[in-house]
Write a protein that holds these residues in place. Sequence first.
Motif, short mmCIF file in Angstrom:
data_model
loop_
_atom_site.label_atom_id
_atom_site.label_comp_id
_atom_site.label_asym_id
_atom_site.label_seq_id
_atom_site.Cartn_x
_atom_site.Cartn_y
_atom_site.Cartn_z
N MET A 525 0.69 -1.27 -0.04
CA MET A 525 0.07 0.02 0.05
C MET A 525 0.91 1.20 0.01
SD MET A 525 -3.12 0.02 -0.36
CE MET A 525 -3.97 -1.58 -1.13
N ALA A 526 1.99 1.16 0.79
CA ALA A 526 2.86 2.27 0.68
C ALA A 526 3.27 2.41 -0.56
CB ALA A 526 4.08 2.06 1.79
N ALA A 527 3.85 1.52 -1.49
CA ALA A 527 4.50 1.46 -2.84
C ALA A 527 3.14 2.03 -3.65
CB ALA A 527 4.62 0.04 -3.26
N LEU A 528 2.08 1.81 -3.63
CA LEU A 528 0.86 2.14 -4.51
C LEU A 528 0.44 3.63 -4.16
CD1 LEU A 528 -1.51 1.59 -6.19
CD2 LEU A 528 -2.68 0.76 -4.08
N SER A 529 0.95 4.07 -2.73
CA SER A 529 0.56 5.43 -2.56
C SER A 529 1.65 6.22 -3.22
CB SER A 529 0.56 5.77 -0.92
OG SER A 529 -0.88 5.23 -0.50
N LEU A 530 2.76 5.92 -2.99
CA LEU A 530 3.87 6.61 -3.80
C LEU A 530 3.73 6.54 -5.56
CD1 LEU A 530 6.91 5.47 -1.53
CD2 LEU A 530 6.23 7.73 -1.89
N GLY A 531 3.31 5.34 -5.76
CA GLY A 531 2.86 5.33 -7.23
C GLY A 531 1.88 6.49 -7.80
N LEU A 532 0.90 6.75 -6.75
CA LEU A 532 -0.20 7.68 -6.95
C LEU A 532 0.53 9.08 -6.78
CD1 LEU A 532 -3.41 6.62 -5.12
CD2 LEU A 532 -3.17 7.34 -7.73
N MET A 533 1.04 9.30 -5.92
CA MET A 533 1.86 10.70 -5.52
C MET A 533 2.74 11.25 -6.72
SD MET A 533 2.72 10.49 -1.62
CE MET A 533 1.58 9.79 -0.40
N PHE A 534 3.62 10.24 -7.23
CA PHE A 534 4.36 10.50 -8.25
C PHE A 534 4.38 9.88 -9.57
CE2 PHE A 534 6.73 11.13 -4.16
CZ PHE A 534 7.58 11.97 -4.42
N VAL A 535 2.92 9.76 -9.84
CA VAL A 535 2.30 9.21 -11.03
C VAL A 535 2.82 9.75 -12.32
CG1 VAL A 535 0.18 10.82 -10.91
CG2 VAL A 535 0.37 8.50 -12.35
N GLY A 536 3.55 8.92 -13.20
CA GLY A 536 4.23 9.39 -14.34
C GLY A 536 5.23 10.19 -14.44
N LEU A 558 6.27 -12.71 -1.76
CA LEU A 558 6.01 -12.30 -3.20
C LEU A 558 4.53 -12.81 -3.32
CD1 LEU A 558 9.42 -12.27 -4.75
CD2 LEU A 558 8.06 -10.29 -4.00
N LYS A 559 4.29 -14.08 -3.02
CA LYS A 559 2.85 -14.96 -3.35
C LYS A 559 1.71 -14.15 -2.88
CE LYS A 559 4.27 -19.67 -4.71
NZ LYS A 559 4.60 -20.80 -4.21
N ASP A 560 1.89 -13.50 -1.74
CA ASP A 560 0.92 -12.98 -1.02
C ASP A 560 0.06 -12.07 -1.91
OD1 ASP A 560 -0.72 -10.31 0.32
OD2 ASP A 560 0.31 -11.59 2.01
N LYS A 561 -1.49 -12.11 -1.77
CA LYS A 561 -2.09 -11.42 -2.53
C LYS A 561 -2.01 -9.98 -2.73
CE LYS A 561 -6.11 -10.60 0.43
NZ LYS A 561 -7.60 -10.81 0.64
N TRP A 562 -1.52 -9.39 -1.91
CA TRP A 562 -1.13 -7.74 -1.89
C TRP A 562 0.11 -7.45 -2.73
CZ3 TRP A 562 -4.98 -4.68 -0.40
CH2 TRP A 562 -5.84 -5.14 0.31
N GLY A 563 0.64 -8.60 -3.14
CA GLY A 563 1.98 -8.22 -3.92
C GLY A 563 1.75 -7.51 -5.28
N ARG A 564 0.60 -7.95 -5.87
CA ARG A 564 0.20 -7.25 -6.90
C ARG A 564 0.33 -5.72 -6.90
NH1 ARG A 564 -5.18 -10.04 -8.34
NH2 ARG A 564 -3.98 -11.63 -7.36
N PHE A 565 -0.14 -4.99 -5.53
CA PHE A 565 0.16 -3.82 -5.42
C PHE A 565 1.28 -3.08 -5.50
CE2 PHE A 565 -4.31 -5.27 -4.51
CZ PHE A 565 -5.15 -4.22 -5.18
N LEU A 566 2.22 -3.93 -5.14
CA LEU A 566 3.59 -3.64 -5.15
C LEU A 566 3.99 -3.24 -6.54
CD1 LEU A 566 6.07 -3.15 -2.92
CD2 LEU A 566 6.76 -5.38 -3.65
N ALA A 567 3.63 -4.36 -7.37
CA ALA A 567 3.87 -4.27 -9.01
C ALA A 567 3.32 -3.10 -9.56
CB ALA A 567 3.60 -5.37 -9.65
N LEU A 568 1.95 -2.64 -9.12
CA LEU A 568 1.11 -1.57 -9.63
C LEU A 568 1.74 -0.17 -9.03
CD1 LEU A 568 -1.25 -0.56 -11.07
CD2 LEU A 568 -2.57 -0.81 -8.96
N GLY A 569 2.44 -0.10 -7.90
CA GLY A 569 2.99 1.03 -7.55
C GLY A 569 4.17 1.36 -8.51
#
Length: 902
Positions: A525-536, A558-569
């Motif tokens: 979630m921290a990675a995702l929030s950083l992705g949003l703040m620094f989008v593009g 890495l198999k954890d279901k939340w791992g995909r949001f790390l990738a998304l960030g």
Amino acid sequence: MVKEDDKSAKLDKGKGKAVDTPDKKDVDPSKPTTEKSSNGAKKGKKDEPQEEELSEEDQQLKSELEMLVERLKEPDTELYKPALEAIKNFIRTSTSSMTAVPKPLKFLRSHYPSMTELYEKWPTGPNKIALADVLSVLGMTYSDENTLDSLKYRLLAPTEDLGSWGHEYVRHLALELGAEYASRSEKEADTKDLTDLGLALVPFFLKHNAEADAVDLLLELEIIEKLPDFVDENTYQRVGLYMVSMVPLLSPPDDKTTLETAHSIYRRYNKLAQAIILAIRLNDLDLIQEDFDATDDEVLKKQLAFLVSRQQIWLQTPDEEISNCLNNARLSEYFAALGKELNILDPKTPEDIYKSHLESSRGGPGGTVDSAKQNLANSFVNSFINAGFGSDKLMLVEDESTSWVYKNKDLGMLSATASIGMLHQWNVETGLSIIDKYMYAAEDHIKAGAALAIGILNSGVRTDTDPAMALLCDEAYLDSKSPHIRVSAIMGLGLAYAGSQRVDLLDLLLPIVSDTSLSMHVSAMAALSLGLMFVGSSNGDITSTILQTLMERDDSQLKDKWGRFLALGLALLFIGRQEDADATLETLKAIEHPIAKHTEVLVDACAYAGTGNVLKFQSMLHLCNEHIDSSEDEKKDDDLFQSYAVIGLALIAMGEDIGAEMALRQFGHLMHYGDGVIRKTVPLAMGLLSASNPQIKVYDTLSRYSHDNDIDVAINAIFAMGLVGAGTNNARLAQLLRQLASYYHRDPNSLFMVRIAQGLVHMGKGTLSVNPFHTDRSVLSRVATAGLVTVLISLVDAKSFVLDSAHYLLYFLVTAMHPRFLITLDENLQPLPVNVRVGQAVDVVGQAGRPKTITGWQTQNTPVLLAYGERAELEDDEYISLSNTLEGLVILKKNPNWGGRD
């Protein structure tokens, strides 16, 4: 003469069919009869062209031209110059129809080979150059693609006055120039003579309303940046419009160069509103700041501030009024004014939307309703329909004991409390005072919901006091022992500061991403929030930290279901960055875990979002083509990249109408032939492609999918129907969803999703849009795209997230929500009602004259709502708009030359 009996026997040798010959009475005995076949050619010589009978005038012209050519072959050099001048004169003064070749060129065609031989024999001098000049024009009718004779002889006969040979010749020359340049570029040969000639053609094109030809030629010669030197105040608008419109069809780096050139043209003619839009499209913060600082006119500066704030780019300025425009500080006030004008301020209840009395209930004792799930759905629907209006009949009630929050359980309380943020969207002061009491609640879930509500409330607006930062960075939230409070605070910061690129937040959240002792949920979630703040922004620090985390975490994490949001960030950092993502993609290849491939696909798709890049589209299709054979457990992890590839197809194709059509057709094929993981993602991709743009063919298809045997497909199709109709109040969609509510009345998960879709369709009582494109559909909002993609990624596995306990992820939609209004303001930023025509936008690129830019319009008084694909224009010239497009907040200035109607 031909006997009657022989008529039937006459056969056309070419076709073997009987041909009628003339009767006796039709034959004129004074003229010789030549038998002709039915196609007019002489019998037996089918392939030979028939010799045309020339009029006396033409025969004389032909004879004169032949005589002039003969003179060129004589030894007397004195005759050459007058003969060549006479030939030039004949060619230039000839008249011809649009479809026929001019007669002098036609008659000289047979002499072309002998004239080229003459050229080779003649000594260097003025006569030789004059002959090359004539041959260049003759070559237009004689040469083929391989010889490029017109260009060959033009380079041998330089001239200042190319236009004297006419428009068709110049166009033909430009065509050959492009072909020769491509050929020489491959061989890395010198091309200076070609570029010089190309630049000599540009003024002719611009003078004769052929702006498109001028732009195309310079693009082919790779010198488009030279164009600003040739345009003037009469041509720059048409040139700029053509260049900007062709950008989606160009491949890198031509697309960027073209935008930069168009930007410099607009800056040269002081069209700052148009220039700053192109700077936003280029995602160049320095250029945006430069355009913003280029004027001292305060009113124009406010208009530029509105344009920049729509893209959620944060600039600094000392002037308070302009700062308010940049920070969207009065957006809530204008939105309330719109609601008052449309008479929709009264709050609505979820039941007003469901219209349960119209649902053909299939009830009975067997139908059990999960009341907690229903109450949760009502919390979301209530927040969607009353979003931004600051009043409702569910959450904001006086009596605390009957508070709706307590009618939910566990994480339902979180989502219910968070909905207060959406109800007060953009109105920070009022919203904070109401959320405040929930921040000190005893239950962790309610405190967590309050943290998320603060993030939602501040999304898209800024205030000097920075309340989100002050409240959410408090130890009780950001470092809370409760994972729910901590995650909500991190999510809240991501939503509140989406697109802000705040470095102080970077220092706060990066350690949370890299701390491998924390749960994957918190880090992701921290990675995702950083992705949003620094989008593009393709920020190097965040990129390297997330990549490092992917390498350091063990396989079980890495198999954890939340791992995909790390990738998304990580992927969100590269939205619209194209080649900038290449280094990251290479690094990902070094990670062995399957998550690396999923991340690769996501990063690649985001990097080309909205570009319409055909090669990337094909590579995503290729990924969907792979067939993975493995056990069910393994497969759950291994084939996730195919889901991302399907979303990637929509991401790349959106914003370009032909590409979107193509993508929709491909989705049909994928639904027929794809594996389950692909099929369940196709409806989501269709929803993204047509967000807030309800086309019958799209939602009818989704309606079919909503009855699919595979429940995952059906649930995603239902959500996609909501996304397609988001904020449109589309009556047909509302009816389809009511039918689905009765169809799925026994399935709590499907019914929950139907309710969410109903809430989306009536979002903001029909005044909001979630489409990521704005400013006449020319600019892609990176922040909006990031929010939409986040929600879709969570729905790829809906049962693990939205339908389980992570339903609060739906609030990421808030970054894409924006009023679809046009409000006209006076110079003091007060609403100024004027008459505007609102109709379907028409593409007028390259059309002659001043064509109408809208069709099927109605005259309305502002403020007005604009649907997808609609455009507005002022009814008269009483006011001058400071923005190039009438959309959002537009400042009008009184026209000093307006004298009123006669």
